[in-house]
Design a protein around this motif. Structure first.
Motif, PDB file in Angstrom:
ATOM      1  N   LYS A  40     -23.294 -85.174  41.728  1.00 24.82           N
ATOM      2  CA  LYS A  40     -22.519 -85.170  42.969  1.00 24.82           C
ATOM      3  C   LYS A  40     -23.418 -84.924  44.178  1.00 24.82           C
ATOM      4  O   LYS A  40     -24.498 -84.363  44.057  1.00 24.82           O
ATOM      5  CB  LYS A  40     -21.434 -84.094  42.921  1.00 24.82           C
ATOM      6  N   THR A  41     -22.926 -85.361  45.342  1.00 22.17           N
ATOM      7  CA  THR A  41     -23.628 -85.076  46.589  1.00 22.17           C
ATOM      8  C   THR A  41     -22.670 -84.371  47.538  1.00 22.17           C
ATOM      9  O   THR A  41     -21.449 -84.556  47.460  1.00 22.17           O
ATOM     10  CB  THR A  41     -24.162 -86.363  47.258  1.00 22.17           C
ATOM     11  N   TYR A  42     -23.238 -83.570  48.409  1.00 19.00           N
ATOM     12  CA  TYR A  42     -22.469 -82.778  49.356  1.00 19.00           C
ATOM     13  C   TYR A  42     -23.086 -82.975  50.740  1.00 19.00           C
ATOM     14  O   TYR A  42     -24.283 -82.789  50.909  1.00 19.00           O
ATOM     15  CB  TYR A  42     -22.492 -81.296  48.970  1.00 19.00           C
ATOM     16  N   THR A  43     -22.258 -83.347  51.695  1.00 21.88           N
ATOM     17  CA  THR A  43     -22.744 -83.626  53.040  1.00 21.88           C
ATOM     18  C   THR A  43     -22.079 -82.680  54.027  1.00 21.88           C
ATOM     19  O   THR A  43     -20.882 -82.405  53.919  1.00 21.88           O
ATOM     20  CB  THR A  43     -22.446 -85.090  53.427  1.00 21.88           C
ATOM     21  N   THR A  54     -27.466 -83.998  53.501  1.00 20.54           N
ATOM     22  CA  THR A  54     -26.852 -84.260  52.204  1.00 20.54           C
ATOM     23  C   THR A  54     -27.725 -83.615  51.127  1.00 20.54           C
ATOM     24  O   THR A  54     -28.946 -83.800  51.119  1.00 20.54           O
ATOM     25  CB  THR A  54     -26.735 -85.775  51.940  1.00 20.54           C
ATOM     26  N   ASN A  56     -27.822 -82.643  46.717  1.00 20.22           N
ATOM     27  CA  ASN A  56     -27.215 -83.000  45.443  1.00 20.22           C
ATOM     28  C   ASN A  56     -26.836 -81.735  44.685  1.00 20.22           C
ATOM     29  O   ASN A  56     -27.054 -80.624  45.164  1.00 20.22           O
ATOM     30  CB  ASN A  56     -28.149 -83.906  44.626  1.00 20.22           C
ATOM     31  N   ALA A  90     -24.279 -77.606  53.713  1.00 23.68           N
ATOM     32  CA  ALA A  90     -24.223 -78.493  52.548  1.00 23.68           C
ATOM     33  C   ALA A  90     -24.516 -77.715  51.267  1.00 23.68           C
ATOM     34  O   ALA A  90     -23.853 -77.915  50.243  1.00 23.68           O
ATOM     35  CB  ALA A  90     -25.203 -79.651  52.719  1.00 23.68           C
ATOM     36  N   THR A  93     -21.496 -75.612  50.359  1.00 26.72           N
ATOM     37  CA  THR A  93     -20.452 -76.458  49.783  1.00 26.72           C
ATOM     38  C   THR A  93     -20.765 -76.767  48.324  1.00 26.72           C
ATOM     39  O   THR A  93     -19.884 -76.675  47.466  1.00 26.72           O
ATOM     40  CB  THR A  93     -20.309 -77.768  50.589  1.00 26.72           C
ATOM     41  N   ALA A  94     -22.002 -77.108  48.024  1.00 28.24           N
ATOM     42  CA  ALA A  94     -22.407 -77.392  46.645  1.00 28.24           C
ATOM     43  C   ALA A  94     -22.210 -76.161  45.764  1.00 28.24           C
ATOM     44  O   ALA A  94     -21.665 -76.257  44.660  1.00 28.24           O
ATOM     45  CB  ALA A  94     -23.864 -77.853  46.602  1.00 28.24           C
ATOM     46  N   GLU A  97     -18.399 -75.389  45.230  1.00 30.52           N
ATOM     47  CA  GLU A  97     -17.751 -76.312  44.296  1.00 30.52           C
ATOM     48  C   GLU A  97     -18.209 -76.049  42.862  1.00 30.52           C
ATOM     49  O   GLU A  97     -17.426 -76.111  41.923  1.00 30.52           O
ATOM     50  CB  GLU A  97     -18.028 -77.759  44.687  1.00 30.52           C
TER      51      GLU A  97
END
Length: 115
Positions: A40-43, A54, A56, A90, A93-94, A97
């Motif tokens: 997954k990627t997070y921006t 961004t 990963n 970012a 967020t990663a 999650e």
């Protein structure tokens, strides 16, 4: 401990085998989840979208976009702050999650370093 184990406790541990199977299943699910999270990627953006970062699932910066409007030779510090803010958001967020997925997998149990 007595030769025959504790009274009322069966030797051989049928319950232990069940727990072992559950732990192995959870470990397999954890590995699968980790592999999925790594793809997954997070921006995240800062400065009203003038800087976008961004990352990963491995928490590596994979892209950084800077709008030319954000580049002011007289205020390099502002650009640096925007880059740091976007990258950090970012990363948060990663991490968030990933923690939510882990909590879902373990049913909210804190397993510490067990897995």
């Amino acid at each position: 401990m007595a030769k025959g184990g504790f009274r009322g406790m069966p030797m051989g541990g049928g319950m232990n085998m069940n727990m072992m199977k559950q732990a192995q299943k959870m470990q397999q699910e954890l590995l699968k989840m980790q592999q999925e999270m790594e793809t997954k990627t997070y921006t995240a953006a800062a400065g009203g979208g003038t800087v976008t970062a961004t990352v990963n699932g491995k928490h590596q910066l994979t892209a950084l976009a800077i709008d030319p409007e954000a580049v002011d030779p007289d205020d390099v510090e502002m650009l640096q702050d925007l880059v740091i803010a976007a990258v950090n958001e970012a990363m948060r967020t990663a991490e968030s999650e990933s923690a939510a997925a882990m909590s879902k997998l373990t049913g909210g149990m804190n397993l510490g370093g067990l897995l």
